[in-house]
Write a protein that holds these residues in place. Structure first.
Motif, short mmCIF file in Angstrom:
data_model
loop_
_atom_site.label_atom_id
_atom_site.label_comp_id
_atom_site.label_asym_id
_atom_site.label_seq_id
_atom_site.Cartn_x
_atom_site.Cartn_y
_atom_site.Cartn_z
N SER A 60 0.57 -1.22 0.13
CA SER A 60 -0.02 0.01 -0.06
C SER A 60 0.89 1.24 -0.09
O SER A 60 0.24 2.48 -0.20
N GLY A 61 1.95 1.19 0.34
CA GLY A 61 2.95 2.34 0.26
C GLY A 61 3.40 2.80 1.76
O GLY A 61 4.41 3.51 1.76
N GLY A 62 2.90 2.34 2.65
CA GLY A 62 3.21 2.71 4.04
C GLY A 62 4.17 1.98 4.76
O GLY A 62 4.63 0.74 4.19
N TYR A 63 4.97 2.64 5.38
CA TYR A 63 6.35 2.05 6.23
C TYR A 63 5.64 0.87 7.21
O TYR A 63 4.89 1.23 7.94
N SER A 64 6.31 -0.12 6.99
CA SER A 64 5.78 -1.26 7.73
C SER A 64 6.18 -1.65 9.12
O SER A 64 5.62 -2.21 9.99
N GLY A 65 7.42 -0.51 9.62
CA GLY A 65 7.82 -0.81 10.78
C GLY A 65 9.05 -1.74 11.12
O GLY A 65 9.33 -1.93 12.19
N ARG A 66 9.48 -2.15 9.93
CA ARG A 66 10.78 -3.08 9.87
C ARG A 66 11.86 -2.27 9.15
O ARG A 66 11.53 -1.74 8.22
N MET A 67 12.89 -2.67 9.45
CA MET A 67 14.18 -2.40 8.87
C MET A 67 14.98 -3.62 8.70
O MET A 67 14.98 -4.72 9.49
N LEU A 68 16.05 -3.57 7.67
CA LEU A 68 17.08 -4.57 7.51
C LEU A 68 18.40 -3.94 7.85
O LEU A 68 18.84 -2.89 7.40
N VAL A 69 19.03 -4.41 8.85
CA VAL A 69 20.62 -4.14 9.23
C VAL A 69 21.21 -5.11 9.18
O VAL A 69 21.26 -6.19 9.87
N ASP A 70 22.37 -5.17 8.25
CA ASP A 70 23.40 -6.17 8.17
C ASP A 70 22.60 -7.62 8.06
O ASP A 70 23.04 -8.66 8.93
N SER A 71 21.61 -7.97 7.34
CA SER A 71 20.58 -9.03 6.85
C SER A 71 19.88 -9.38 7.93
O SER A 71 19.43 -10.68 8.19
N GLU A 72 19.73 -8.61 8.93
CA GLU A 72 18.72 -8.81 10.17
C GLU A 72 17.64 -8.07 10.08
O GLU A 72 17.63 -6.89 10.20
N ILE A 73 16.49 -8.53 10.13
CA ILE A 73 15.18 -7.81 10.27
C ILE A 73 14.90 -7.39 11.71
O ILE A 73 14.79 -8.28 12.54
N LEU A 74 14.71 -6.14 11.83
CA LEU A 74 14.45 -5.71 13.23
C LEU A 74 13.55 -4.43 13.02
O LEU A 74 13.18 -3.67 12.04
N THR A 75 13.06 -3.96 14.34
CA THR A 75 12.33 -2.96 14.56
C THR A 75 13.45 -1.57 14.72
O THR A 75 14.65 -1.99 15.08
N PRO A 76 12.98 -0.59 14.33
CA PRO A 76 14.10 0.54 14.71
C PRO A 76 14.56 0.69 16.25
O PRO A 76 15.58 0.70 16.29
N ALA A 77 13.69 0.20 17.08
CA ALA A 77 14.14 0.37 18.39
C ALA A 77 14.89 -0.97 18.79
O ALA A 77 15.99 -0.84 19.40
N GLU A 78 14.78 -2.17 18.26
CA GLU A 78 15.77 -3.21 18.11
C GLU A 78 17.23 -2.78 17.53
O GLU A 78 18.22 -3.22 18.19
N ALA A 79 17.10 -2.33 16.30
CA ALA A 79 18.49 -1.95 15.84
C ALA A 79 18.92 -0.79 16.52
O ALA A 79 20.23 -0.76 16.55
N THR A 80 18.41 0.44 17.15
CA THR A 80 19.03 1.29 18.00
C THR A 80 19.88 0.64 18.98
O THR A 80 20.92 0.77 19.49
N LYS A 81 19.14 -0.34 19.82
CA LYS A 81 19.98 -1.11 20.84
C LYS A 81 20.96 -1.88 20.59
O LYS A 81 22.26 -1.97 21.08
N LYS A 82 21.01 -2.42 19.11
CA LYS A 82 22.03 -3.32 18.70
C LYS A 82 22.99 -2.73 17.99
O LYS A 82 24.31 -2.97 18.19
N PHE A 83 22.81 -1.55 17.27
CA PHE A 83 23.89 -0.98 16.46
C PHE A 83 24.33 0.50 16.72
O PHE A 83 25.14 0.86 16.55
N LEU A 84 23.47 1.15 17.86
CA LEU A 84 23.82 2.62 17.94
C LEU A 84 24.25 2.65 19.48
O LEU A 84 23.50 2.35 20.43
N ARG A 85 25.09 3.45 19.68
CA ARG A 85 25.49 3.77 21.01
C ARG A 85 24.60 4.71 21.64
O ARG A 85 24.28 5.64 21.05
N SER A 86 24.26 4.53 22.96
CA SER A 86 23.33 5.48 23.53
C SER A 86 24.13 6.76 23.66
O SER A 86 25.32 6.84 23.91
N VAL A 87 23.56 7.87 23.56
CA VAL A 87 24.04 9.23 23.57
C VAL A 87 23.50 9.87 25.02
O VAL A 87 22.40 9.60 25.14
N GLY A 88 24.57 10.46 25.69
CA GLY A 88 24.10 11.08 26.92
C GLY A 88 24.92 11.15 27.99
O GLY A 88 25.69 10.98 28.53
#
Length: 88
Positions: A60-88
């Protein structure tokens, strides 16, 4: 060898936009588009660092809420925890 979802380097389709990003049509109807590394987002920075990053959109054209990072399907929250360092 045919393109596979998990291997973005195998994707041969390109978007029609000027950026000509790689894209992939999955058997389940999902449409995946690689992250543009020239954008100014945390995901673009991750892609610019050599990670494979793509976003899934529904038929339908809408964002599904899933992303692919280095061959792994994740939610943005999961990808943030796995690949991005927390800032602060």
């Amino acid at each position: 060898m045919p393109p596979t979802l998990a291997d973005m380097s195998s994707w041969t389709d390109r978007t029609a936009h000027d950026d000509r990003l790689r894209s992939f049509k999955a058997d389940d109807g999902g449409y995946w588009i690689e992250q543009n590394p020239t954008k100014r987002t945390k995901w673009a920075k991750l892609a610019g660092e050599g990670h494979s990053v793509a976003w899934e959109f529904a038929e339908s054209g809408g964002y599904s809420g899933r992303m692919l990072v280095d061959s792994e399907i994740l939610t943005p929250a999961e990808a943030t925890k796995k690949f991005l360092r927390s800032v602060g």
